[in-house]
Design a protein around this motif. Structure first.
Motif, PDB file in Angstrom:
ATOM      1  N   VAL A 107       0.836  -1.198   0.000  1.00  0.00           N
ATOM      2  CA  VAL A 107       0.000   0.000   0.000  1.00  0.00           C
ATOM      3  C   VAL A 107       0.868   1.243   0.000  1.00  0.00           C
ATOM      4  CG1 VAL A 107      -1.746   1.259   1.301  1.00  0.00           C
ATOM      5  CG2 VAL A 107      -1.863  -1.229   1.162  1.00  0.00           C
ATOM      6  N   ASP A 108       1.929   1.235   0.782  1.00  0.00           N
ATOM      7  CA  ASP A 108       2.825   2.373   0.922  1.00  0.00           C
ATOM      8  C   ASP A 108       4.072   2.132   0.063  1.00  0.00           C
ATOM      9  OD1 ASP A 108       4.528   4.395   1.689  1.00  0.00           O
ATOM     10  OD2 ASP A 108       4.305   4.043   3.849  1.00  0.00           O
ATOM     11  N   LEU A 109       4.052   2.645  -1.165  1.00  0.00           N
ATOM     12  CA  LEU A 109       5.165   2.395  -2.077  1.00  0.00           C
ATOM     13  C   LEU A 109       6.436   3.133  -1.670  1.00  0.00           C
ATOM     14  CD1 LEU A 109       3.466   2.210  -5.567  1.00  0.00           C
ATOM     15  CD2 LEU A 109       4.294   0.357  -4.130  1.00  0.00           C
ATOM     16  N   VAL A 110       6.310   4.253  -0.967  1.00  0.00           N
ATOM     17  CA  VAL A 110       7.505   4.942  -0.483  1.00  0.00           C
ATOM     18  C   VAL A 110       8.229   4.053   0.529  1.00  0.00           C
ATOM     19  CG1 VAL A 110       8.353   6.954   0.791  1.00  0.00           C
ATOM     20  CG2 VAL A 110       6.587   7.235  -0.955  1.00  0.00           C
ATOM     21  N   ARG A 111       7.476   3.429   1.430  1.00  0.00           N
ATOM     22  CA  ARG A 111       8.074   2.508   2.397  1.00  0.00           C
ATOM     23  C   ARG A 111       8.669   1.297   1.684  1.00  0.00           C
ATOM     24  NH1 ARG A 111       7.829  -1.893   5.324  1.00  0.00           N
ATOM     25  NH2 ARG A 111       8.125  -1.882   7.556  1.00  0.00           N
ATOM     26  N   TYR A 112       7.960   0.783   0.689  1.00  0.00           N
ATOM     27  CA  TYR A 112       8.441  -0.363  -0.090  1.00  0.00           C
ATOM     28  C   TYR A 112       9.794  -0.036  -0.723  1.00  0.00           C
ATOM     29  CZ  TYR A 112       8.677  -3.757  -3.907  1.00  0.00           C
ATOM     30  OH  TYR A 112       9.091  -4.727  -4.786  1.00  0.00           O
ATOM     31  N   ILE A 113       9.890   1.131  -1.361  1.00  0.00           N
ATOM     32  CA  ILE A 113      11.155   1.546  -1.984  1.00  0.00           C
ATOM     33  C   ILE A 113      12.237   1.693  -0.926  1.00  0.00           C
ATOM     34  CG2 ILE A 113      12.327   3.474  -3.148  1.00  0.00           C
ATOM     35  CD1 ILE A 113      10.721   2.002  -5.117  1.00  0.00           C
ATOM     36  N   SER A 114      11.913   2.349   0.188  1.00  0.00           N
ATOM     37  CA  SER A 114      12.893   2.554   1.253  1.00  0.00           C
ATOM     38  C   SER A 114      13.447   1.225   1.745  1.00  0.00           C
ATOM     39  CB  SER A 114      12.259   3.334   2.403  1.00  0.00           C
ATOM     40  OG  SER A 114      13.189   3.508   3.443  1.00  0.00           O
ATOM     41  N   GLU A 115      12.575   0.259   1.953  1.00  0.00           N
ATOM     42  CA  GLU A 115      13.020  -1.049   2.432  1.00  0.00           C
ATOM     43  C   GLU A 115      13.895  -1.748   1.394  1.00  0.00           C
ATOM     44  OE1 GLU A 115      10.345  -4.594   3.625  1.00  0.00           O
ATOM     45  OE2 GLU A 115      10.495  -3.226   5.343  1.00  0.00           O
ATOM     46  N   ARG A 116      13.522  -1.645   0.134  1.00  0.00           N
ATOM     47  CA  ARG A 116      14.284  -2.301  -0.931  1.00  0.00           C
ATOM     48  C   ARG A 116      15.683  -1.715  -1.095  1.00  0.00           C
ATOM     49  NH1 ARG A 116      11.654  -6.667  -3.758  1.00  0.00           N
ATOM     50  NH2 ARG A 116      13.041  -6.110  -5.440  1.00  0.00           N
ATOM     51  N   ILE A 117      15.834  -0.399  -0.850  1.00  0.00           N
ATOM     52  CA  ILE A 117      17.146   0.211  -1.081  1.00  0.00           C
ATOM     53  C   ILE A 117      17.970   0.389   0.184  1.00  0.00           C
ATOM     54  CG2 ILE A 117      16.459   1.338  -3.213  1.00  0.00           C
ATOM     55  CD1 ILE A 117      16.092   3.917  -1.729  1.00  0.00           C
ATOM     56  N   SER A 118      17.327   0.449   1.358  1.00  0.00           N
ATOM     57  CA  SER A 118      18.094   0.701   2.583  1.00  0.00           C
ATOM     58  C   SER A 118      18.351  -0.547   3.403  1.00  0.00           C
ATOM     59  CB  SER A 118      17.387   1.743   3.462  1.00  0.00           C
ATOM     60  OG  SER A 118      16.182   1.218   3.973  1.00  0.00           O
ATOM     61  N   VAL A 119      17.602  -1.611   3.142  1.00  0.00           N
ATOM     62  CA  VAL A 119      17.754  -2.820   3.940  1.00  0.00           C
ATOM     63  C   VAL A 119      18.004  -4.046   3.051  1.00  0.00           C
ATOM     64  CG1 VAL A 119      16.656  -4.335   5.645  1.00  0.00           C
ATOM     65  CG2 VAL A 119      16.253  -1.872   5.729  1.00  0.00           C
ATOM     66  N   GLY A 120      17.211  -4.196   2.034  1.00  0.00           N
ATOM     67  CA  GLY A 120      17.183  -5.400   1.214  1.00  0.00           C
ATOM     68  C   GLY A 120      18.481  -5.910   0.636  1.00  0.00           C
ATOM     69  N   PRO A 121      19.289  -5.062  -0.002  1.00  0.00           N
ATOM     70  CA  PRO A 121      20.439  -5.606  -0.718  1.00  0.00           C
ATOM     71  C   PRO A 121      21.683  -5.876   0.141  1.00  0.00           C
ATOM     72  CG  PRO A 121      20.279  -3.263  -1.124  1.00  0.00           C
ATOM     73  CD  PRO A 121      19.078  -3.649  -0.294  1.00  0.00           C
ATOM     74  N   TYR A 122      21.571  -5.763   1.436  1.00  0.00           N
ATOM     75  CA  TYR A 122      22.766  -5.834   2.275  1.00  0.00           C
ATOM     76  C   TYR A 122      22.895  -7.151   3.038  1.00  0.00           C
ATOM     77  CZ  TYR A 122      22.997  -0.937   1.177  1.00  0.00           C
ATOM     78  OH  TYR A 122      23.060   0.241   0.499  1.00  0.00           O
ATOM     79  N   ARG A 123      24.106  -7.448   3.437  1.00  0.00           N
ATOM     80  CA  ARG A 123      24.410  -8.686   4.178  1.00  0.00           C
ATOM     81  C   ARG A 123      23.739  -8.707   5.552  1.00  0.00           C
ATOM     82  NH1 ARG A 123      30.464 -10.589   6.001  1.00  0.00           N
ATOM     83  NH2 ARG A 123      29.793 -12.437   7.118  1.00  0.00           N
ATOM     84  N   TYR A 124      23.757  -7.579   6.257  1.00  0.00           N
ATOM     85  CA  TYR A 124      23.189  -7.495   7.597  1.00  0.00           C
ATOM     86  C   TYR A 124      21.972  -6.578   7.607  1.00  0.00           C
ATOM     87  CZ  TYR A 124      27.792  -9.266   8.933  1.00  0.00           C
ATOM     88  OH  TYR A 124      28.935 -10.007   9.043  1.00  0.00           O
ATOM     89  N   ARG A 125      20.980  -6.953   8.414  1.00  0.00           N
ATOM     90  CA  ARG A 125      19.809  -6.105   8.627  1.00  0.00           C
ATOM     91  C   ARG A 125      19.744  -5.826  10.117  1.00  0.00           C
ATOM     92  NH1 ARG A 125      13.871  -6.120   6.528  1.00  0.00           N
ATOM     93  NH2 ARG A 125      12.887  -4.964   8.197  1.00  0.00           N
ATOM     94  N   GLY A 126      20.071  -4.585  10.487  1.00  0.00           N
ATOM     95  CA  GLY A 126      20.002  -4.188  11.889  1.00  0.00           C
ATOM     96  C   GLY A 126      18.603  -3.700  12.221  1.00  0.00           C
ATOM     97  N   ARG A 127      18.090  -4.128  13.366  1.00  0.00           N
ATOM     98  CA  ARG A 127      16.773  -3.665  13.818  1.00  0.00           C
ATOM     99  C   ARG A 127      16.922  -3.154  15.239  1.00  0.00           C
ATOM    100  NH1 ARG A 127      12.179  -5.413  16.233  1.00  0.00           N
ATOM    101  NH2 ARG A 127      12.965  -7.510  16.567  1.00  0.00           N
TER     102      ARG A 127
END
Length: 182
Positions: free
Chosen positions: A81-101
């Motif tokens: 529903v929120d494509l801005v969030r979708y894009i943010s997740e794909r570029i800031s979290v998705g392509p990396y080895r580690y996902r910090g939360r």
């Protein structure tokens, strides 16, 4: 480029293009463009990649269009529903080895002003706390990003990031012990 992609989105025409990925490799793609989204001073295309059978995000400046466009298509249900969030997740979290939360003890709007959507996804937990997710190929980057916010936080994952922050904190405390206060 932006105008041509926007027209394909509007008229529901398939796009054929060469795409240069972040590592420099080029690949020919055919996609059904859904929407353009601006994030972090860049334009991204959210599209159904017909060759891969999945939603993909493409940086518009990495596209080299083939003309004419492909056939018209019926739009699919978007990936969120929120494509801005979708894009943010794909570029800031998705392509990396580690996902910090992390849980950060500050309102989401305050942290979102300090962490661009190309660096982290910030979601409210309540009025005074938020959850921050950031990707990196190094454990140092998310540790220093969240520490530089200047507010209390907890780290939740990955386990190796928790251990890394613990060791980093011990080194910082040890370094401070060797210098008396001024």
């Amino acid at each position: 480029m932006l105008t041509a992609v926007a027209a394909a989105v509007r008229y529901r025409e398939s796009l054929r293009f060469d795409y240069r990925s972040h590592d420099g490799t080029e690949d020919r793609r055919t996609a059904e463009p859904y929407r353009l989204v601006n994030s972090g001073r860049r334009w991204y295309l959210v599209a159904w990649d017909t060759g891969r059978g999945d939603w993909r995000t493409f940086r518009v400046d990495r596209l080299r269009l083939h003309t004419p466009n492909g056939p018209r298509f019926t739009p699919r249900e978007p990936p969120g529903v929120d494509l801005v969030r979708y894009i943010s997740e794909r570029i800031s979290v998705g392509p990396y080895r580690y996902r910090g939360r992390f849980t950060v003890h500050a309102p989401a709007h305050v942290i979102a002003d300090r962490m661009p959507p190309t660096t982290a996804v910030v979601e409210p937990a309540d009025d005074s706390r938020c959850v921050l997710s950031a990707g990196s190929n190094s454990l140092d980057e998310p540790a220093t990003w969240v520490a530089q916010l200047g507010v209390p936080f907890e780290v939740h994952e990955p386990p190796e990031l928790v251990a890394h922050i613990r060791a980093l904190g011990a080194r910082l405390v040890d370094a401070a012990r060797h210098h008396p206060p001024a």
